[in-house]
Design an enzyme around this catalytic site. Sequence first.
Site: not given
Length: 717
Positions: A457, A658
């Site tokens: 991604i 993250e």
Amino acid sequence: MTGSVGAPAERREGREKVSGTARYAAEYPSPGRAQAWPVPAAVARGRVTGVDTAAALAVPGVVAVLTHENAPRLAEPDDPTLAVLQDPRVPHRGWFVALVVAETLEAARAGAAAVRVAYDAEEHDVELTASHPGVYVPEEANGGYPAVREQGDPDEAFGPSAARVDVAYRVPPLHNHPMEPHASTARWDDGRLTVYTSSQGAGAVQAVLAGLFDLPKERIVVTAEHVGGGFGSKGTPRPDVVLAAMAARQTGRAVTVALPRRYLPAVVGHRAPTLHRLRLGAEADGRLTSLVHEVTTHTSRIKEFVEQAAVPARVMYAAPHSRTVHRVAALDVPSPSWMRAPGEAPGMYALESAMDELAGELDMDPVELRVRNEPDVEPDSGKPFSSRHLVECLREGARRFGWAGRDPRPGSRREGPLLLGTGVAAATYPVMVWPSAATARALPDGTFLVRINATDIGTGARTVLAQVGADALGVPLERVRIEVGSTELPSAPLAGGSSGTASWGWAVHEAGALLARRLAEHQGPLPEQGLDARADTRGAADAESAWARHAFGAHFAEVAVDTVTGEVRVGRLLGVYAAGRILNARTARSQFVGGMTMGLGMALTEGSTMDAAFGDFTESDLASYHVPVHADVGEIEAHWLDEDDPRLNPMGSKGIGEIGIVGTAAAIGNAVHHATGVRFRELPLTPDRVLAGLLDRRAPNDVRTGPAGSGSGPVRQ
């Protein structure tokens, strides 16, 4: 071993992306392909009583209009947000009530504008408050975490504490807004469904479509080769892929559905607003006696999703008495979902801001306060940490940042109209690993092919997995090719929860190591088709661990606050991370810096408001929902410790996608307080909000307050 792992290898797909040859979901050609444009509901709650499609069908090029009256019937999905065009209900504004299919995108858009929909509107409720009468405690929060955890008696311990902080924070709704909007192209051939989609997991899309259309998974091929970002919003199928498959079946043609950006906030998930109450009690030496973190959030009426924002408080600090609680209100709002670091990003903003306030009450350095409350084991589970180097991150970050030279007094640094300040915050993110399968093949020409249904991604997964494979095989990186992004490849979990590389890499490593052993035993030339090995980590990757596994980090920020305009500029951001073995120094730094940039947006510019009258997010595109641009981003440094943790996976790696966002907003907020002496407890720190707080500070005897929810509070020095 070749030493490929850890090297700053360049992205393998980089040339394709910059040259425009990389194909995204809406770009796959197919003879006779049609385009489709959805029609969103114009009421916040109610029912469709009629759809007039005559004008739309009269638009040149329009092929069909799908509504709840003529669309293909679907099996009931596990995810109610995918039950599109199945009945006349409207659970929230923006819910799709029709789909126009046409020869061109322009004709589809014009046809959608010509559809006339009549509604029976009902009263709606979209406003979240901590005292909302519909607030309840769910059984669990997102991720399966218990909604409530309590140890000892935190209320009893809070009262006699030498230092106490009882504060409220608010994080507004946030939106993912990937560069590539959600898009899918679908085609049916003799009962077989082929889909190209922008998704973080092709396997999850295949499974959902199989259920909806009552098909064996083997009759569905899903490809997600290149994905232009997702940040969680593409973690599971969204309405675009269901609509594309429905329209393709209805028309007998390939159909592309690319959702307009303005429609995304209502249909692909969002980070729900979170209202936080933090109560921290400590002894005079800074050791916590009591920790309470209570979170109130919203969910939709059709699907419960509870942002697990109080969970990080169960991990971070040693407190003998603690309580963490999640509460939620079901409103007439779009269904919230995952956004980068769900739970951790808003939860750690509130916790780390409150810790900074506690440091002020104690007149203690905020770095030292965090160090003093370092736990020996994970506070919630009692498990030992597989590795925890938060203190080392804080110490190394302080050294690199020059923290020792900081004047701790708020408002002590000024350059003309600018107030300067620095702040710190800690960060954490759990280590998650899921079973995967992979194959490795040795070919007669001396090259190797690794195949796995991983999804890249934008993180560089292709490159890193090739490095893992090369090391396991003991060959140079340039001899390893890799295929990802299709359900025709060995199955693998989605790219989410910072678990992708840890999960996929485990299977790739095992397949490569097995093939290396077979090659060592093989005599003579390889067969024409090559020599294969397959690995499946079921039973190992998903085995219960005796260890608490987390990544940790420390964020430092320097800001300048303009006392004339209220504008906040971040001149420096520095992060130091302990995230296991770093598999690619180049892509890792990109991930850390990207997360920190997103955290900067969370702190200063990003925020959405729910219009109470219309039941709609008012900031629905990039003109009104402000993400950082180059001019907003100053010097960003990302560093990491060499952390050896053998209790994770064969590579010793932790997720890094993250954790970069987790502590950034708090570090910036703490720096703004240090600069101004004003504590702002609501994000984002926009000029109007900051200027109002500064004006209140200048007039301490003025009974006026800042704008509703400005979050400016008393100066604690």
